[in-house]
Scaffold this active site. Sequence first.
Site, PDB file in Angstrom:
ATOM      1  N   LYS A 127      -0.930 -14.418  -9.381  1.00 58.95           N
ATOM      2  CA  LYS A 127      -1.542 -15.081  -8.232  1.00 58.95           C
ATOM      3  C   LYS A 127      -3.033 -14.747  -8.174  1.00 58.95           C
ATOM      4  O   LYS A 127      -3.408 -13.572  -8.320  1.00 58.95           O
ATOM      5  CB  LYS A 127      -0.862 -14.590  -6.939  1.00 58.95           C
ATOM      6  CG  LYS A 127      -1.328 -15.321  -5.701  1.00 58.95           C
ATOM      7  CD  LYS A 127      -0.994 -14.560  -4.431  1.00 58.95           C
ATOM      8  CE  LYS A 127      -2.242 -13.988  -3.820  1.00 58.95           C
ATOM      9  NZ  LYS A 127      -2.094 -13.312  -2.555  1.00 58.95           N
ATOM     10  N   LYS A 170       0.839  -1.205   0.000  1.00 60.92           N
ATOM     11  CA  LYS A 170       0.000   0.000   0.000  1.00 60.92           C
ATOM     12  C   LYS A 170       0.865   1.242   0.000  1.00 60.92           C
ATOM     13  O   LYS A 170       0.621   2.195  -0.725  1.00 60.92           O
ATOM     14  CB  LYS A 170      -0.912   0.016   1.237  1.00 60.92           C
ATOM     15  CG  LYS A 170      -2.228  -0.662   0.981  1.00 60.92           C
ATOM     16  CD  LYS A 170      -3.363  -0.016   1.757  1.00 60.92           C
ATOM     17  CE  LYS A 170      -4.680  -0.556   1.244  1.00 60.92           C
ATOM     18  NZ  LYS A 170      -5.823  -0.163   2.042  1.00 60.92           N
ATOM     19  N   LYS A 207      -8.536 -11.575  -4.936  1.00 65.17           N
ATOM     20  CA  LYS A 207      -9.678 -10.678  -5.127  1.00 65.17           C
ATOM     21  C   LYS A 207      -9.199  -9.288  -5.546  1.00 65.17           C
ATOM     22  O   LYS A 207      -9.799  -8.630  -6.381  1.00 65.17           O
ATOM     23  CB  LYS A 207     -10.478 -10.571  -3.826  1.00 65.17           C
ATOM     24  CG  LYS A 207     -11.503 -11.683  -3.680  1.00 65.17           C
ATOM     25  CD  LYS A 207     -12.026 -11.791  -2.263  1.00 65.17           C
ATOM     26  CE  LYS A 207     -11.516 -13.038  -1.600  1.00 65.17           C
ATOM     27  NZ  LYS A 207     -11.817 -13.200  -0.192  1.00 65.17           N
TER      28      LYS A 207
HETATM   29  P1  TYM Z   1      -6.944 -14.709   3.108  1.00 69.31           P
HETATM   30  O1  TYM Z   1      -8.330 -14.554   3.597  1.00 69.31           O
HETATM   31  O2  TYM Z   1      -6.397 -13.661   2.185  1.00 69.31           O
HETATM   32  O3  TYM Z   1      -6.785 -16.099   2.373  1.00 69.31           O
HETATM   33  C1  TYM Z   1      -7.249 -17.305   2.973  1.00 69.31           C
HETATM   34  C2  TYM Z   1      -6.296 -18.428   2.612  1.00 69.31           C
HETATM   35  O4  TYM Z   1      -6.261 -18.618   1.191  1.00 69.31           O
HETATM   36  C3  TYM Z   1      -4.906 -18.646   0.765  1.00 69.31           C
HETATM   37  N1  TYM Z   1      -4.816 -18.107  -0.608  1.00 69.31           N
HETATM   38  C4  TYM Z   1      -4.129 -18.697  -1.606  1.00 69.31           C
HETATM   39  N2  TYM Z   1      -3.389 -19.827  -1.628  1.00 69.31           N
HETATM   40  C5  TYM Z   1      -2.820 -20.174  -2.808  1.00 69.31           C
HETATM   41  N3  TYM Z   1      -2.966 -19.454  -3.956  1.00 69.31           N
HETATM   42  C6  TYM Z   1      -3.692 -18.303  -3.970  1.00 69.31           C
HETATM   43  N4  TYM Z   1      -3.840 -17.633  -5.118  1.00 69.31           N
HETATM   44  C7  TYM Z   1      -4.314 -17.883  -2.759  1.00 69.31           C
HETATM   45  N5  TYM Z   1      -5.094 -16.825  -2.413  1.00 69.31           N
HETATM   46  C8  TYM Z   1      -5.392 -16.982  -1.092  1.00 69.31           C
HETATM   47  C9  TYM Z   1      -4.168 -17.751   1.752  1.00 69.31           C
HETATM   48  O5  TYM Z   1      -2.780 -18.008   1.756  1.00 69.31           O
HETATM   49  C10 TYM Z   1      -4.850 -18.110   3.050  1.00 69.31           C
HETATM   50  O6  TYM Z   1      -4.277 -19.268   3.625  1.00 69.31           O
HETATM   51  N6  TYM Z   1      -4.346 -13.120   7.048  1.00 69.31           N
HETATM   52  C11 TYM Z   1      -5.069 -14.249   6.506  1.00 69.31           C
HETATM   53  C12 TYM Z   1      -6.241 -14.684   7.386  1.00 69.31           C
HETATM   54  C13 TYM Z   1      -5.827 -14.993   8.789  1.00 69.31           C
HETATM   55  C14 TYM Z   1      -5.104 -16.140   9.229  1.00 69.31           C
HETATM   56  C15 TYM Z   1      -4.970 -15.990  10.643  1.00 69.31           C
HETATM   57  C16 TYM Z   1      -4.571 -17.244   8.579  1.00 69.31           C
HETATM   58  C17 TYM Z   1      -6.107 -14.220   9.877  1.00 69.31           C
HETATM   59  N7  TYM Z   1      -5.570 -14.811  11.019  1.00 69.31           N
HETATM   60  C18 TYM Z   1      -4.294 -16.949  11.418  1.00 69.31           C
HETATM   61  C19 TYM Z   1      -3.897 -18.195   9.358  1.00 69.31           C
HETATM   62  C20 TYM Z   1      -3.766 -18.052  10.757  1.00 69.31           C
HETATM   63  C21 TYM Z   1      -5.609 -13.856   5.146  1.00 69.31           C
HETATM   64  O7  TYM Z   1      -5.763 -12.702   4.864  1.00 69.31           O
HETATM   65  O8  TYM Z   1      -5.947 -14.904   4.345  1.00 69.31           O
END
Ligand code: TYM
Length: 324
Positions: free
Chosen positions: A189, A110, A192
Amino acid sequence: MKILSGIQPTGRFHWGNYFGAIRQYISLQGHEQSFYFIADLHALTTVREPDVLRQNVKDAALDLLALGLDPKRATLFRQSDVPETTELTWLLMTITQMHLLEKCHAFKDKKAKGIAADAGLFTYPVLMAADILIYDSTTVPVGADQVQHVEVTRDLAQRFNATYGECLHLPEAYVLDESAKVPGTDGEKMSKSYGNTIPIFETPKKLRKTIMSIKTDSTPMESPKNPEACSVYELYKLFAGPEEQAILAERYRGGGMGYGEAKESLYQAAMSHFGAAFERRTQLESSPDVVEDILREGAHRARAKAREVVERVRSACGLLAKPV
Ligand code: TYM
């Protein structure tokens, strides 16, 4: 193993979420601890419409249950239903060095774009560390983009332990090589924020249209093609077994097959993979109370563990135990 992971309700889940994370949630359920939560507090850093957030949380729960998360073998809950997490966030914040957060990618990206970041986005990794540490988690299934945050979690736990004595357990990220970075329709990758996602629960018509829009090169139909350089094949591999993969790879290499045909194979593979989940989702939609009960019961179980860990942390850093 004590499994824990979270997913943000910022919109409908896509294939990146599924192969990078949700599929692992399901294969790892049934362990000594299998905790999965909908990260609504994290989502507040981007979703600012209350009704949209509420709807997203409902959709997230329905999606996860329909895809195979089993509340008898795993605990599913809303992050904000465990307020102890925000207390631990503060306690961790007091030992978090600024430079550690300055190098985290969400904030750095950002800043590089000249967009003003708020404190929520800057301290986002500390909330995530609290999410993980508050359940003494050992194993965190995530995609490659979240590995940096699990590393920060380890750093914070080590720093806390060095300051106050052994108290927090160091977790490890659980990442599958073949699905750590699922490509989107433009080959980048899937995300969204890049507008290149393929949603899991999509009408067949829209799904076909999205799959047909996947970017491919301009190799003519008759010419041999390299499957390993094509996102359509990369996605197909996620659905197909080794034999089916070999058959399609051969069709690429042999020439005479257009990308449209490979996309059709991908479409068919996706329809058959998610077909049962579609049906389960429709059934679940008609019983919203059941879904709400699952989330409430999940929070009850998760909170019991969170209270225990927060008490340990409070005592380690010199705060009084909480009156019961
Ligand atoms: P988030 O909501 O962006 O994504 C959820 C999960 O999906 C995986 N992911 C992907 N894996 C492979 N290829 C892709 N193109 C792809 N897009 C998304 C992400 O790696 C993730 O595992 N900060 C985290 C949410 C969170 C969290 C936590 C995760 C909050 N607290 C504690 C683990 C433990 C997040 O924004 O994921």
